[in-house]
Write an enzyme that holds these catalytic residues in place. Structure first.
Site, PDB file in Angstrom:
ATOM      1  N   CYS A  25       0.874  -1.173   0.000  1.00 22.72           N
ATOM      2  CA  CYS A  25       0.000   0.000   0.000  1.00 22.72           C
ATOM      3  C   CYS A  25       0.910   1.221   0.000  1.00 22.72           C
ATOM      4  CB  CYS A  25      -0.916   0.009   1.218  1.00 22.72           C
ATOM      5  SG  CYS A  25      -1.998   1.456   1.304  1.00 22.72           S
ATOM      6  N   GLU A  43      -3.573   1.074  -6.217  1.00 25.19           N
ATOM      7  CA  GLU A  43      -2.611   0.048  -6.595  1.00 25.19           C
ATOM      8  C   GLU A  43      -2.454   0.100  -8.109  1.00 25.19           C
ATOM      9  OE1 GLU A  43       0.248  -1.535  -6.195  1.00 25.19           O
ATOM     10  OE2 GLU A  43      -0.656  -1.899  -4.232  1.00 25.19           O
TER      11      GLU A  43
END
Length: 228
Positions: free
Chosen positions: A2, A109
């Site tokens: 992340c 992402e």
């Protein structure tokens, strides 16, 4: 992993959702929407204060262990793997004593497509109504000159069915009913290990967004807007 996320929810609303007393947020600066939060920047977090109650505070994203010689190590520690967090020297002390919740309205992402990568925004199904909480750890690093720096990291786990085609890791999301258990690891920190699991895929959605999010200098609403 992340490596970017967004938080647009105002501080006052965060305080209500995370049961932070009004007196604990009254002196904080006014919040502004943030659409592209990147490592080494300041992030909002909730932790237990000295009196045992929850407080809203800010950390530099990228954990710097107390024993580190240089704060630059933090840029490599924006995430901690759930599978090893209880044993790894960089994180085990924080895992036992210094946990936090990092609110987010969604995270990014980059999905591999051919020879390039497509940025993707992932958020809960009800993300327009409330942010979710990422599991975090925090630490205090003291410079030889006497100053101190508080930093944090976000825990990651294996991906759920939604995330698997996008990336091989995803951040750990803590459900509201588990906030107390995560924030207060006493008397046995390992009691919270079962929380470090993939979030249900049916509670999330993902969609492609513009490549303007690739640069952390772009912190604008267009970062989270869907693209064809």
């Amino acid at each position: 992993m992340c490596g970017r996320f967004a938080l647009m929810t105002p501080t006052e609303q965060l305080a209500m959702q995370f049961d932070v007393p009004e007196t604990a947020v009254a002196a904080l600066p006014p919040s502004v929407p943030r659409y592209n939060i990147a490592p080494t920047q300041s992030v909002t977090a909730i932790r237990l204060g000295e009196n045992g109650g929850r407080e809203l505070t800010f950390f530099r994203w990228g954990l710097v262990p107390s024993w580190a010689k240089d704060i630059k190590i933090g840029s490599r520690m924006i995430n901690a793997r759930s599978e090893t967090v209880a044993e790894k020297p960089s994180f085990r002390a924080a895992f036992k004593r210094r946990r936090c919740l990092i609110p987010a309205d969604g995270f990014y992402e980059w999905r591999k497509l051919g020879s390039g990568k497509q940025p993707t925004f992932i958020r809960p199904v009800d993300g327009e109504e409330r942010p979710f909480a990422l599991a975090g750890l925090w630490e205090v690093w003291r410079d030889p000159d006497g100053s101190s720096l508080q930093t944090c990291t976000i825990l990651t786990t294996t991906p759920n069915e939604l995330m698997a085609p996008i990336h091989n890791r995803m951040p750990v999301i803590v459900e509201p009913e588990d906030f107390d258990l995560w924030l207060n690891p006493e008397p046995n920190p390992e009691l919270g290990l079962h929380l470090l699991r993939p979030y249900p895929a049916e509670k999330m959605r993902a969609y492609p967004v513009s490549t303007i999010v690739n640069s952390p200098r772009n912190d604008v609403p267009e970062c989270i807007q869907p693209v064809a």
